[in-house]
Enzyme design. Structure first.
Site, PDB file in Angstrom:
ATOM      1  N   LYS A   1       0.818  -1.224   0.000  1.00 24.92           N
ATOM      2  CA  LYS A   1       0.000   0.000   0.000  1.00 24.92           C
ATOM      3  C   LYS A   1       0.844   1.262   0.000  1.00 24.92           C
ATOM      4  O   LYS A   1       0.560   2.197  -0.751  1.00 24.92           O
ATOM      5  CB  LYS A   1      -0.941   0.013   1.219  1.00 24.92           C
ATOM      6  CG  LYS A   1      -2.038  -1.023   1.177  1.00 24.92           C
ATOM      7  CD  LYS A   1      -3.070  -0.802   2.272  1.00 24.92           C
ATOM      8  CE  LYS A   1      -2.470  -0.879   3.670  1.00 24.92           C
ATOM      9  NZ  LYS A   1      -1.888  -2.188   3.964  1.00 24.92           N
TER      10      LYS A   1
ATOM     11  N   ARG B   1      -9.729   2.606   8.978  1.00 18.20           N
ATOM     12  CA  ARG B   1      -9.230   1.281   9.366  1.00 18.20           C
ATOM     13  C   ARG B   1     -10.357   0.352   9.784  1.00 18.20           C
ATOM     14  O   ARG B   1     -10.159  -0.850   9.930  1.00 18.20           O
ATOM     15  CB  ARG B   1      -8.214   1.429  10.505  1.00 18.20           C
ATOM     16  CG  ARG B   1      -7.362   0.198  10.759  1.00 18.20           C
ATOM     17  CD  ARG B   1      -6.306   0.463  11.791  1.00 18.20           C
ATOM     18  NE  ARG B   1      -5.293   1.382  11.319  1.00 18.20           N
ATOM     19  CZ  ARG B   1      -4.224   1.035  10.631  1.00 18.20           C
ATOM     20  NH1 ARG B   1      -4.030  -0.222  10.307  1.00 18.20           N
ATOM     21  NH2 ARG B   1      -3.350   1.929  10.252  1.00 18.20           N
TER      22      ARG B   1
ATOM     23  N   ARG C   1      11.589 -10.466   5.182  1.00 17.65           N
ATOM     24  CA  ARG C   1      12.335  -9.199   5.231  1.00 17.65           C
ATOM     25  C   ARG C   1      13.495  -9.281   6.223  1.00 17.65           C
ATOM     26  O   ARG C   1      13.364  -9.863   7.299  1.00 17.65           O
ATOM     27  CB  ARG C   1      11.412  -8.051   5.648  1.00 17.65           C
ATOM     28  CG  ARG C   1      10.521  -7.563   4.556  1.00 17.65           C
ATOM     29  CD  ARG C   1       9.874  -6.228   4.865  1.00 17.65           C
ATOM     30  NE  ARG C   1       9.095  -6.182   6.083  1.00 17.65           N
ATOM     31  CZ  ARG C   1       7.920  -5.564   6.197  1.00 17.65           C
ATOM     32  NH1 ARG C   1       7.403  -4.940   5.159  1.00 17.65           N
ATOM     33  NH2 ARG C   1       7.282  -5.552   7.343  1.00 17.65           N
TER      34      ARG C   1
ATOM     35  N   ARG D   1      13.018  -8.274  12.150  1.00 18.42           N
ATOM     36  CA  ARG D   1      12.345  -7.555  13.219  1.00 18.42           C
ATOM     37  C   ARG D   1      11.356  -8.498  13.907  1.00 18.42           C
ATOM     38  O   ARG D   1      10.715  -9.327  13.246  1.00 18.42           O
ATOM     39  CB  ARG D   1      11.600  -6.335  12.681  1.00 18.42           C
ATOM     40  CG  ARG D   1      12.496  -5.301  12.055  1.00 18.42           C
ATOM     41  CD  ARG D   1      11.738  -4.037  11.694  1.00 18.42           C
ATOM     42  NE  ARG D   1      10.481  -4.309  11.001  1.00 18.42           N
ATOM     43  CZ  ARG D   1       9.746  -3.378  10.411  1.00 18.42           C
ATOM     44  NH1 ARG D   1      10.147  -2.117  10.430  1.00 18.42           N
ATOM     45  NH2 ARG D   1       8.633  -3.692   9.784  1.00 18.42           N
TER      46      ARG D   1
ATOM     47  N   ARG E   1      -1.331 -10.239  12.653  1.00 18.34           N
ATOM     48  CA  ARG E   1      -1.695  -8.967  12.010  1.00 18.34           C
ATOM     49  C   ARG E   1      -2.732  -9.186  10.914  1.00 18.34           C
ATOM     50  O   ARG E   1      -3.639  -8.369  10.727  1.00 18.34           O
ATOM     51  CB  ARG E   1      -0.440  -8.298  11.438  1.00 18.34           C
ATOM     52  CG  ARG E   1       0.463  -7.691  12.512  1.00 18.34           C
ATOM     53  CD  ARG E   1       1.883  -7.501  12.044  1.00 18.34           C
ATOM     54  NE  ARG E   1       2.003  -6.567  10.935  1.00 18.34           N
ATOM     55  CZ  ARG E   1       3.137  -6.366  10.266  1.00 18.34           C
ATOM     56  NH1 ARG E   1       4.228  -7.064  10.599  1.00 18.34           N
ATOM     57  NH2 ARG E   1       3.190  -5.492   9.286  1.00 18.34           N
TER      58      ARG E   1
END
Length: 218
Positions: free
Chosen positions: A13, A88, A127, A161, A172
């Site tokens: 996004k 949201r 990542r 992370r 999430r």
């Protein structure tokens, strides 16, 4: 144009919002930027948000809505905007509709970036970020460093992370499905949603989105 961008974490996004906003010559308004600006400037809403965040609590909708409305009141948003991360949930979407109606305007479209869930997990969990500079980001499959575990830019250690771990990513996604995904149905009832397949090169996804907006405007 007045656009809302929706999609799960890892859908791209932020990247697409930046390209689309540039192509359409409208401001890119992200929730993250709203929070950072209000907190750094010490606004009343920023102070309220920081107090909740420091206590480890969720920032109430009314604070987020207030920040978004203040930003939409700024002159550069008068001719259009692209919202990224807001609304949201359905309550925030209803508040946005009320704000727009009060100003005699409405949304032109809602772009839903569609990515398979397994791909989202792969994108985020793969990542690796440099400990020296978080702007240096690599990926175990899509953007491998020259030497495993070492940043190409500065030689710093690359690490995953904690919130990029697979179990955190799936959590999430659960939150997204529960809280944010319902706004897609909310906007579908208004005939505003265009679903954009978000796999492929960045430029290809941007072009699909631009084509969808042109169809809407036709």
């Amino acid at each position: 144009m007045r656009i809302v961008l929706v999609g799960p974490p890892g859908a791209g996004k932020g990247t697409q919002a930046a390209y689309l906003a540039k192509n359409l010559s409208i401001p890119h308004i992200s929730t993250g930027d709203l929070f950072r600006a209000n907190i750094s400037q010490g606004t009343e809403l920023g102070k309220q948000a920081k107090a909740y965040m420091d206590a480890g609590d969720l920032v109430p909708d009314e604070v987020t809505i207030g920040m978004a409305e203040d930003r939409l009141d700024q002159s550069d948003a008068a001719g259009g905007f692209l919202l990224d991360g807001f609304p949201r949930n359905v309550g925030q979407a209803q508040a946005l509709d009320a704000y727009l109606a009060a100003h005699g305007i409405r949304l032109d479209g809602v772009l839903d970036l569609e990515v398979p869930e397994d791909e989202v997990v792969k994108r985020i969990a793969g990542r690796r970020v440099c400990r020296n500079d978080s702007a240096h980001v690599f990926h175990v499959e899509y953007n491998q460093p020259k030497a495993a575990g070492v940043c190409d830019v500065c030689g710093g250690e690359l690490y995953q992370r904690p919130d990029d771990a697979e179990d955190k990513v799936r959590n999430r996604l659960d939150v997204y499905h529960r809280e944010t995904e319902p706004i897609i149905d909310y906007y579908k009832q208004q005939g505003l949603v265009q679903t954009i397949p978000a796999l492929g090169k960045v430029a290809e996804v941007t072009q699909r989105a631009m084509d969808a907006l042109k169809r809407d405007a036709a």
